[in-house]
Write an enzyme that holds these catalytic residues in place. Structure first.
Site, PDB file in Angstrom:
ATOM      1  CG  HIS A  67      -0.329  -6.150   4.298  1.00  0.00           C
ATOM      2  ND1 HIS A  67      -0.748  -5.178   3.412  1.00  0.00           N
ATOM      3  CD2 HIS A  67      -0.593  -5.649   5.531  1.00  0.00           C
ATOM      4  CE1 HIS A  67      -1.249  -4.148   4.078  1.00  0.00           C
ATOM      5  NE2 HIS A  67      -1.171  -4.397   5.367  1.00  0.00           N
ATOM      6  CG  ASP A  69      -2.664  -6.602   0.305  1.00  0.00           C
ATOM      7  OD1 ASP A  69      -1.862  -6.813   1.249  1.00  0.00           O
ATOM      8  OD2 ASP A  69      -3.901  -6.616   0.465  1.00  0.00           O
ATOM      9  CG  ASP A 103      -2.063  -0.303   5.839  1.00  0.00           C
ATOM     10  OD1 ASP A 103      -1.434  -1.349   6.074  1.00  0.00           O
ATOM     11  OD2 ASP A 103      -3.296  -0.246   5.821  1.00  0.00           O
ATOM     12  CD  GLU A 135      -5.089  -2.936   3.289  1.00  0.00           C
ATOM     13  OE1 GLU A 135      -6.189  -2.888   3.875  1.00  0.00           O
ATOM     14  OE2 GLU A 135      -4.098  -2.288   3.655  1.00  0.00           O
TER      15      GLU A 135
END
Length: 372
Positions: A67, A69, A103, A135
């Site tokens: 991901h 974001d 992350d 998230e």
């Protein structure tokens, strides 16, 4: 591997905590330039790509999933407000510092390069997906799944912290989910000098809490390992002023679910008059149901660790939910394997080791080229 570090820095520098569009643009452009894969951009902003002999949804598909974001940066991690300014990115002492390095844009970069470089065996489709909205509950993953994203197997390259042994890239065969819910107790207001004229919502909520305290936390077994969930009341809100019997009280419950089991929270609503149960968020757990796939990923990881002279990785359980839960719920056999290092993700000093990213790249590429 300078290309991997450079790509990580490029992605990390692009703000994506309020609007993921620019980061998705960069990933899409790179895939179209560097690969001959079929590249798609869906309505949620996620980037999907496919390559292989068949180049369609019907093949035996292995997906690398991430991901782009991130959580909001600290002041020290940005050069401006919102998405108007960039993110501060620094490389020093073999590490890359910045919001999203761990992350999980570093692992996204490793997936992109492995997707480009790998030569999958005949009959296998190789897919790549970088989702939006991980998230905030997996909005991008859920949209893609609803619109046909259905790989047979997926490695979710999640970089959230503290699921791997320090210095090792372990392979997650299961993770917990999270169900956030509220018990709402209703009563009847009255003046506190005459409490018998009302029905105290806080008392009803207290009775419901007593029921919750007696419930068993969820528990299951995955690959011979016990996965234990948890159940806790975390907030209580009721009443408006000191001299009025409260007519409403809300009890917030945090439950960490496990594959195949959940606490019977509804029992509290059934047992106490005037109490209702509302589910606010339900992030599903994940358990890999394909033993051969789990063994193949661990074997690929162990080969890389052995080549680098590192301790051998293991199958482990992750305490936090990821997009793997949504994929598993839809029928994809998932594992989680990414750049997880202690104390990095979501911190104002977030960083990732370049050597860890290179290790991930080698694991992903080796797995893509492996027969299992």
């Amino acid at each position: 591997m300078d290309e991997l570090a450079d790509l990580t820095e490029k992605l990390v520098a692009i703000p994506s905590h309020e609007d993921e569009t620019a980061a998705g643009d960069a990933i899409e452009e790179w895939l179209r330039t560097e690969t001959d894969a079929r590249v798609e951009r869906d309505d949620a902003g996620s980037v999907l790509a496919y390559k292989g002999e068949t180049n369609d949804y019907d093949a035996d598909t292995l997906a690398f999933v991430g991901h782009h974001d991130v959580v909001p940066p600290a002041d020290r991690q940005t050069t401006g407000e919102g998405n108007a300014g960039g993110y501060v990115v620094e490389r020093r002492d073999g590490r890359i510092y910045g919001r999203g390095t761990a992350d999980m844009k570093g692992a996204v970069a490793a997936c992109m390069l492995a997707f480009r470089d790998a030569e999958p065996p005949a009959g296998r489709e190789l897919a790549f997906a970088s989702f939006t909205g991980e998230e905030v509950g997996g909005t991008g993953a859920r949209h893609a799944i609803d619109n046909g994203f259905a790989p047979e197997r997926a490695v979710v390259a999640e970089g959230s912290t503290d699921y791997s042994t320090p210095g090792v890239t372990d392979v997650v065969v299961a993770h917990k989910g999270r169900r956030a819910s509220t018990l709402v107790a209703s009563g009847t207001a009255a003046h506190a000098s005459e409490p018998e004229d009302g029905e105290n919502a806080i008392y009803r909520a207290s009775d419901a809490i007593d029921v919750v305290r007696e419930l068993d936390a969820p528990e299951s077994t995955v690959f011979g390992e016990t996965v234990s969930g948890s159940l806790a009341v975390t907030m209580v809100h009721g009443g408006e002023t000191w001299n009025v019997i409260p007519e409403r009280c809300e009890v917030t419950i945090d439950e960490r679910t496990v594959p195949g089991d959940r606490a019977d929270i509804g029992r509290a609503a059934d047992a106490v008059d005037g109490v209702e149960w509302e589910v606010d968020q339900d992030l599903p757990p994940m358990a890999c149901g394909d033993d051969a796939f789990a063994d193949a990923v661990l074997a690929a990881a162990r080969e890389v660790h052995d080549q680098l002279g590192l301790d051998a990785p293991e199958h482990v359980i992750k305490p936090h939910a990821t997009d793997a839960g949504w994929l598993a719920e839809a029928g994809t056999d998932c594992l989680v394997c990414g750049a997880s290092e202690p104390g990095e993700a979501h911190t104002d000093t977030e960083s990732v080791g370049v050597d860890v990213l290179e290790r991930c790249y080698r694991i992903y590429r080796g797995l893509a080229e492996r027969t299992f």
